[in-house]
Design an enzyme around this catalytic site. Sequence first.
Site, PDB file in Angstrom:
ATOM      1  N   LYS A 234     -25.178 134.310  -9.312  1.00  0.00           N
ATOM      2  CA  LYS A 234     -24.978 133.757  -7.970  1.00  0.00           C
ATOM      3  C   LYS A 234     -26.063 134.202  -6.986  1.00  0.00           C
ATOM      4  O   LYS A 234     -26.779 135.179  -7.232  1.00  0.00           O
ATOM      5  CB  LYS A 234     -23.579 134.117  -7.472  1.00  0.00           C
ATOM      6  CG  LYS A 234     -22.527 133.235  -8.161  1.00  0.00           C
ATOM      7  CD  LYS A 234     -21.290 133.066  -7.363  1.00  0.00           C
ATOM      8  CE  LYS A 234     -20.353 132.081  -8.073  1.00  0.00           C
ATOM      9  NZ  LYS A 234     -18.970 132.233  -7.598  1.00  0.00           N
ATOM     10  N   ARG A 268     -15.966 135.602 -14.970  1.00  0.00           N
ATOM     11  CA  ARG A 268     -16.395 134.207 -15.179  1.00  0.00           C
ATOM     12  C   ARG A 268     -17.914 134.203 -15.225  1.00  0.00           C
ATOM     13  O   ARG A 268     -18.565 134.451 -14.199  1.00  0.00           O
ATOM     14  CB  ARG A 268     -15.889 133.328 -14.032  1.00  0.00           C
ATOM     15  CG  ARG A 268     -16.185 131.861 -14.203  1.00  0.00           C
ATOM     16  CD  ARG A 268     -15.618 131.036 -13.055  1.00  0.00           C
ATOM     17  NE  ARG A 268     -15.892 129.622 -13.238  1.00  0.00           N
ATOM     18  CZ  ARG A 268     -17.050 129.036 -12.931  1.00  0.00           C
ATOM     19  NH1 ARG A 268     -18.042 129.782 -12.403  1.00  0.00           N
ATOM     20  NH2 ARG A 268     -17.249 127.742 -13.132  1.00  0.00           N
TER      21      ARG A 268
HETATM   22  N1  LIG Z   1     -12.412 131.127 -10.131  1.00  0.00           N
HETATM   23  C1  LIG Z   1     -13.695 130.803  -9.842  1.00  0.00           C
HETATM   24  N2  LIG Z   1     -14.152 129.558 -10.096  1.00  0.00           N
HETATM   25  C2  LIG Z   1     -15.444 129.229  -9.810  1.00  0.00           C
HETATM   26  N3  LIG Z   1     -15.905 127.987 -10.043  1.00  0.00           N
HETATM   27  C3  LIG Z   1     -17.196 127.661  -9.742  1.00  0.00           C
HETATM   28  C4  LIG Z   1     -18.055 128.634  -9.244  1.00  0.00           C
HETATM   29  C5  LIG Z   1     -19.469 128.287  -8.939  1.00  0.00           C
HETATM   30  O1  LIG Z   1     -20.276 128.672  -9.992  1.00  0.00           O
HETATM   31  P1  LIG Z   1     -20.774 127.583 -11.074  1.00  0.00           P
HETATM   32  O2  LIG Z   1     -19.610 126.871 -11.644  1.00  0.00           O
HETATM   33  O3  LIG Z   1     -21.660 128.242 -12.049  1.00  0.00           O
HETATM   34  O4  LIG Z   1     -21.669 126.612 -10.203  1.00  0.00           O
HETATM   35  P2  LIG Z   1     -21.330 125.170  -9.601  1.00  0.00           P
HETATM   36  O5  LIG Z   1     -20.127 125.312  -8.732  1.00  0.00           O
HETATM   37  O6  LIG Z   1     -22.587 124.814  -8.870  1.00  0.00           O
HETATM   38  O7  LIG Z   1     -21.062 124.260 -10.791  1.00  0.00           O
HETATM   39  N4  LIG Z   1     -17.637 129.900  -9.004  1.00  0.00           N
HETATM   40  C6  LIG Z   1     -16.320 130.216  -9.271  1.00  0.00           C
HETATM   41  C7  LIG Z   1     -15.797 131.536  -9.020  1.00  0.00           C
HETATM   42  O8  LIG Z   1     -16.509 132.446  -8.524  1.00  0.00           O
HETATM   43  N5  LIG Z   1     -14.501 131.780  -9.320  1.00  0.00           N
END
Ligand SMILES: Nc1nc2ncc(COP(=O)(O)OP(=O)(O)O)nc2c(=O)[nH]1
Length: 289
Positions: A234, A268
Amino acid sequence: MTGTALAAAPRPTGTAASLGRALRTRRPLVCGVLNVTPDSFSDGGRFRSFDRALERGLTLAAEGADLIDVGGESTRPGARPPTLAEELDRVVPVVEALAGRVAVPLSVDTSRPEVMGAAVAAGAGMVNDVRALQRPGALAAAAELGVPVCLMHMQRSPETMQEDPRYRDVVGEVRAFLAGRLRDCLEAGIPPEHLLVDPGFGFGKTLAHNLALLRSLDALTGLGVPVMVGLSRKSLLGQLTGRGVADRLPGSLAAAAVAVQRGATVLRVHDVAATRDVLAVLDAVGSVT
Ligand SMILES: Nc1nc2ncc(COP(=O)(O)OP(=O)(O)O)nc2c(=O)[nH]1
């Protein structure tokens, strides 16, 4: 927990009940991120196609993921939300295909009740909602589905959350929000053993807010349910190290180690094998809660 106890800890199978039990073993679980999106911050577009997404899911399982979180909506700041049809089209086929191929429970990362229902029908065993079941119908849908649910804190929306986020007391306010959502879920009939919380690193938080939440993770573990954290690759890690997304694995692993030592139960992450190595060392030293 000793190595043998770690080895003996039940690895979640594909059912909600077994996932619920696994969440209470206190052995930290590694949740692999599978973004079936064109625009995710960390891997936008790499796994957008069905074939690439399925391949990624198999890889996450092979690397030792305890859970795979399948999402069809990028929630990075300023992301364009997909339509319902787009989100269903991205998520359901991948969940269905993976459910038949891996023994690892699948989670669906969505805020839409329609997507929750379709994904669970296709084989998902958990709902992960970055909006903490606040969308119309989401709480009722989750209660009806009878699967574990992760409730995450976000200030405002992905479109606006990083525009000057402010708190009087970020830890106290995030804790109070999650405590309130837990109460709402219990009142809706979701059993406590099916509930998790997540502070939502990067979701309407400055670097100072993120660090305060990480330092005070015990304020959330005090809510009596497992805590999931999503720190992997992040932007807060980029702010601390000056590294771009592709070069944030060391920072992600350091953050994972700190989070586990402060009580996080589910990590995660994008890098499952490397994270499991960190947990193996922490467990051997005996510093995993
Ligand atoms: N429970 C939980 N769910 C989440 N879902 C998405 C993201 C964002 O990260 P990522 O899915 O890698 O990126 P994007 O939202 O751009 O797909 N972060 C979280 C988190 O910190 N906690």
